[in-house]
Design an enzyme around this catalytic site. Structure first.
Site, mmCIF file in Angstrom:
data_model
loop_
_atom_site.group_PDB
_atom_site.id
_atom_site.type_symbol
_atom_site.label_atom_id
_atom_site.label_comp_id
_atom_site.label_asym_id
_atom_site.label_seq_id
_atom_site.Cartn_x
_atom_site.Cartn_y
_atom_site.Cartn_z
ATOM 1 N N LYS A 239 42.023 38.139 6.872
ATOM 2 C CA LYS A 239 42.751 39.417 6.183
ATOM 3 C C LYS A 239 43.731 39.460 5.109
ATOM 4 O O LYS A 239 43.745 38.272 4.427
ATOM 5 C CB LYS A 239 43.534 39.838 7.586
HETATM 6 C C1 PLP Z 1 39.606 41.460 12.171
HETATM 7 C C2 PLP Z 1 39.700 42.797 12.947
HETATM 8 C C3 PLP Z 1 40.198 42.767 14.236
HETATM 9 C C4 PLP Z 1 40.676 41.688 15.006
HETATM 10 O O1 PLP Z 1 41.597 40.940 14.562
HETATM 11 P P1 PLP Z 1 41.781 39.455 14.915
HETATM 12 O O2 PLP Z 1 43.433 39.366 14.468
HETATM 13 O O3 PLP Z 1 40.758 38.672 14.619
HETATM 14 O O4 PLP Z 1 41.901 39.539 16.560
HETATM 15 C C5 PLP Z 1 40.191 43.954 14.689
HETATM 16 N N1 PLP Z 1 39.699 45.407 14.215
HETATM 17 C C6 PLP Z 1 39.296 45.051 12.812
HETATM 18 C C7 PLP Z 1 38.663 46.181 12.140
HETATM 19 C C8 PLP Z 1 39.171 43.978 12.274
HETATM 20 O O5 PLP Z 1 38.519 43.648 10.976
#
Ligand code: PLP
Length: 395
Positions: A196
């Protein structure tokens, strides 16, 4: 191939961040403690509503809750919203598993509306027709860091008395009409997964302006206990506590926060570089017949460019998306697939009766979408290499 493998995403970790993690390890406090408090305060400042170009002090009623993941944040926020069996939550088919899984884990039923093919966000004009007497919440996803059209969405939610939980996993740094996602509205969840826009290794946070919701999430994330562990052992504090519900274990650690403190400071620079690279793709690929490029909406916004996701035009390209991804890999370039339309996964077909043909726009995108390499440390030379390899694959 002499060139080393270029991944589609890679976190940027500064020496300051590494030093902070080492300092944390040496401090003797690894679990939730002073660095989580420091990170929480920094996030509060980051999400404070902006006034006249100046960062305003944190809004009094704003609560920021760091967690082990965004998945935990979505799960707990939905549980804390008090969903009951039979309740419905409206969301998009073009999202990660966690968005829908959490709706199901909270005991509710996911109801999908199709996407806008240009922005790849949920089509807000379809929401109202999907509302039933069982609808409790709308769960928009700011896809790739492009904000959903929130004004009409909140207008619909307010008119029908619905909660809004924004899956902002892609959207730290995103702005909608001059306002940062997280600085207004009902409740947002951000992800700090290594792919992210900023990372804490794994991690996430919930931002809300609902104090009761925040208190319930605090209990859910730590065993159903009211107060944080390090307060319990602090000077003068009692070691006794009440368990008020059977909670989970998803508190953020100080090791994660040590990384987050520095990532947050560096975030604006990360996003600036992501934008440069995304714009470079948009310009370089604008007259390639092989691609349909991401489109941006007319409303004012700041795109955080978590992903750069063009759609392949199979006929012009002479290959499909999977063949393209394989050809890139053979040339030592990684790409990503975000996402297969979620209603086509076996569980969702079986549990909710979804079928091919239910959301044709999301299905078309799901067949053709690919994430090209995009990360802050990517150089112009890396970028040129991606373009050269794509050119050679197509010609
Ligand atoms: C990455 C992601 C999540 C979950 O995030 P984590 O921190 O890995 O639990 C939820 N929704 C979307 C759209 C994502 O891309």
């Amino acid at each position: 191939m002499s060139d080393e493998f270029l991944p589609f995403s890679r976190p940027s970790i500064s020496q300051e961040a590494i030093d902070e993690v080492v300092a944390c390890l040496k401090s003797g406090w690894l679990a939730t403690g002073p660095r989580v408090t420091q990170f929480t305060d920094a996030l509060k400042t980051y999400f404070a509503p902006k006034g006249d170009g100046l960062e305003a002090p944190p809004a009094k009623d704003m609560r920021v809750l760091p967690l082990m993941s965004a998945t935990a944040g979505l799960h707990f926020a939905l549980l804390a919203m008090g969903l009951e069996p039979g309740d419905e939550v409206i969301t998009t088919p073009l999202t990660f598993a966690a968005t829908l899984n959490c709706i199901v884990l909270a005991g509710a039923k996911p109801v999908l509306v199709d996407i806008e093919p240009g922005t790849l966000n949920m089509d807000v004009s379809l929401i109202e027709a999907a509302i039933t007497p069982h609808t409790r919440a709308i769960l928009p996803v700011h896809f790739a860091g492009l904000p959903v059209d929130l004004d009409p969405l909140y207008e619909i939610a307010n008119r029908h008395g619905l909660r809004v939980l924004e899956d902002a996993a892609h959207a730290i740094g995103t702005e909608y009409k001059g306002k940062r996602i997280g600085s207004f509205g009902d409740t947002q969840v951000f992800s700090f997964h290594p792919n992210k826009n900023m990372t804490t290794g794994e991690g996430g946070c919930v931002v809300t302006r609902d104090a009761a919701l925040a208190e319930q999430i605090e209990r859910l994330r730590f065993h159903g206990i009211d107060r944080q562990a390090w307060n319990r052992y602090g000077k003068g504090g009692s070691q006794d506590y009440d368990i008020v519900l059977p909670g989970f274990k998803s508190n953020m650690t100080d090791i994660q926060a040590a990384l987050g403190i520095h990532q947050l400071r560096e975030l604006d620079g990360f996003i600036a570089r992501r934008s440069e690279l995304a714009n470079r793709y948009q310009e370089a690929l604008s007259d390639w017949r092989e691609w349909t490029l991401p489109k941006t909406p007319l409303y004012p916004h700041l795109h955080a460019w978590h992903l750069y996701t063009p759609l392949i035009n199979e006929e012009a390209a002479g290959m499909n998306r999977d063949e393209f991804m394989l050809a890139m890999k053979e040339n030592n370039i990684g790409t990503g697939f975000h996402y297969r339309a979620i209603h086509l996964h076996p569980y969702y077909r079986q549990a909710f009766g979804f079928n091919l043909g239910d959301f044709p726009k999301a299905e078309d995108v799901s067949e053709r979408i690919v994430s090209l390499p995009l990360f802050p440390d990517m150089t112009d030379a890396d970028h040129d290499r991606v373009l050269d390899v794509m050119y050679s694959i197509f010609n």
